[in-house]
Write an enzyme that holds these catalytic residues in place. Sequence first.
Site, mmCIF file in Angstrom:
data_model
loop_
_atom_site.group_PDB
_atom_site.id
_atom_site.type_symbol
_atom_site.label_atom_id
_atom_site.label_comp_id
_atom_site.label_asym_id
_atom_site.label_seq_id
_atom_site.Cartn_x
_atom_site.Cartn_y
_atom_site.Cartn_z
ATOM 1 N N LYS A 181 29.984 35.114 47.829
ATOM 2 C CA LYS A 181 29.715 35.600 46.239
ATOM 3 C C LYS A 181 31.047 36.092 45.891
ATOM 4 O O LYS A 181 31.882 37.140 46.155
ATOM 5 C CB LYS A 181 28.903 35.979 45.481
ATOM 6 C CG LYS A 181 28.684 35.942 44.634
ATOM 7 C CD LYS A 181 28.352 37.628 43.380
ATOM 8 C CE LYS A 181 29.611 37.807 43.142
ATOM 9 N NZ LYS A 181 30.097 37.758 42.465
ATOM 10 N N GLU A 257 34.143 47.917 51.848
ATOM 11 C CA GLU A 257 35.608 47.998 51.526
ATOM 12 C C GLU A 257 35.545 48.651 50.361
ATOM 13 O O GLU A 257 35.594 47.741 49.247
ATOM 14 C CB GLU A 257 36.261 46.793 51.894
ATOM 15 C CG GLU A 257 36.167 46.211 53.404
ATOM 16 C CD GLU A 257 36.780 47.144 54.716
ATOM 17 O OE1 GLU A 257 37.453 48.380 54.193
ATOM 18 O OE2 GLU A 257 36.669 47.372 55.682
ATOM 19 N N CYS A 291 43.409 48.106 45.926
ATOM 20 C CA CYS A 291 42.985 48.912 47.056
ATOM 21 C C CYS A 291 43.589 49.510 47.761
ATOM 22 O O CYS A 291 43.860 51.409 48.080
ATOM 23 C CB CYS A 291 41.652 48.941 47.768
ATOM 24 S SG CYS A 291 42.543 48.128 49.434
ATOM 25 N N GLU A 388 41.488 55.179 40.066
ATOM 26 C CA GLU A 388 42.632 54.603 40.914
ATOM 27 C C GLU A 388 43.066 53.758 39.228
ATOM 28 O O GLU A 388 42.271 53.478 38.680
ATOM 29 C CB GLU A 388 41.313 53.561 41.452
ATOM 30 C CG GLU A 388 41.269 52.717 42.777
ATOM 31 C CD GLU A 388 40.873 51.820 43.024
ATOM 32 O OE1 GLU A 388 39.903 52.231 43.226
ATOM 33 O OE2 GLU A 388 41.342 51.202 44.581
#
Length: 487
Positions: A181, A257, A291, A388
């Site tokens: 997906k 992850e 990331c 982040e």
Amino acid sequence: MTESELLASVPDQLFIGGEWRASTSGKTLDVHDPSTGKTIRQIADATPDDARAAMDAAAEAQESWAATPARERGELLRRAFDLLIERREEFALLMTLEMGKPLAESRGEVTYGGEFLRWFSEEAPRVAGRYGSNPEGTGRMIVTQRPVGPCYFITPWNFPLAMATRKIAPALAAGCTVVIKPAALTPLTTLHFVKLLEEVGLPAGVVNVLTTSSSGAISEPILTDDRLRKLSFTGSTPVGVSLLKQAADKVLRTSMELGGNAPFIVFDDADLDKAVDGAIAAKFRNIGQACTAANRFIVHESLADEFAARVTERVNGFTVGRGTEDGVVIGPLIDDRAVAKAKALVEDAVARGASIRTGGKAIDGDGTYFEPTVVSGVVPGSDILREEIFGPVLSITTFTDEAEAVRIANDTEYGLIGYVFTEDMARGQRMIEALDTGMMGLNVGVISNAAAPFGGVKQSGLGREGGAEGIHEYLATKYTMTPNPFA
Ligand code: NAP
């Protein structure tokens, strides 16, 4: 091929059991170009019934795929690699259109994403077990590796191709079937890639694709299906935590992850030219939406001003624009929320005392652009040090000695990657041991490689993708004892 010809060639349906089909609801979802905000394609919007059908298809294909010789599985991946590289321009343009990154970077992602196909095509026939006597000499111990079984993959929008191949390639190499997906924001690359797999001979049911606007609803029937054996997710830590809780009910194998908050430490003995080059790459690649993006520049106080001046000079030379245009370094952010987040983080840092060296604002007009930005003098407690950024904002804070640099770097719940610039190799080695991260760049700003084990510690995740480790995420170890045949 023109943009519209390319877009028209991308499948707009779900891929289940080797067939392209519409959603059972007949509904579609819109895919946008972030540089214009315009809809570029409408594709099938999967329902929970479609998810059940995809799970059925993956479960049905599992036995024959696992029984397919490893060499054949590897050769399929190798053919996929060759064709992907042949079609580099097509895939690069498609990624730029749906995600916004500059074409040169999209081409780089075709190389990076493709390398997982090549690497795991070579790993497929190398899966091995072992055989030996038990210490008592009374028996023989046989250890074999089997494919885990059907896998469910959920991927993010920031690397539309590589995040798919980094999971699909080792799974197929190990003999596992897949339901994938992709992110609702960037589903076209996965659809186009799976069409390529079909062209190189993918058997029906081995990879199934669900595109959807309701990721939670379609994941539920898959995650609760007893035939599913593995969940691999790349995305944000909060979604990863929620998926881990769901995976616990079926004791699924998981690879996670997740997010990062990478420190980038510049010591006073660093080569400043290398550090500036590394900083630009580690910060602005993918418009800061990685990331692995350096999130906190932790610079020795004696160098901080010069470092800030030099990165600012480089940033002032960036061309901002649509990723398809020549020379563009900074494309649009993925959506309005990403722009609002970058803006809020800069405003909070400034309100607490930081200075804007360049940029700092959203850019008006079509598309979701944010100025490439440098902020210095960021003080502890600022949101930008904790969250982040996921945007083109380089934030600089300072330290006085090595112990303080390590303390600041490790002061986060994340642990994906750290970057260290020093010419003192003993110090570099101390940093390898001192930083609580799964990966480190020592005097380099980009480290990703299909041959390396990618992954984090702490809340950055579980498991590794790529390298010799990558295939083991898809293998179950089986131990068998037999009596000593000579006794
Ligand atoms: P995200 O919001 O967590 O979404 C990632 C994927 O999860 C998308 O496919 C999303 O689908 C799906 N999802 C969201 N909620 C879900 C639910 N309740 N059930 C099932 N699936 C769900 O992350 P993102 O914004 O796309 O990606 C950015 C994040 O990914 C950052 O935190 C970044 O650090 C991380 N990332 C990590 C790595 C790594 O290797 N460590 C690599 C790349 C990115 P929808 O699109 O439908 O929302």
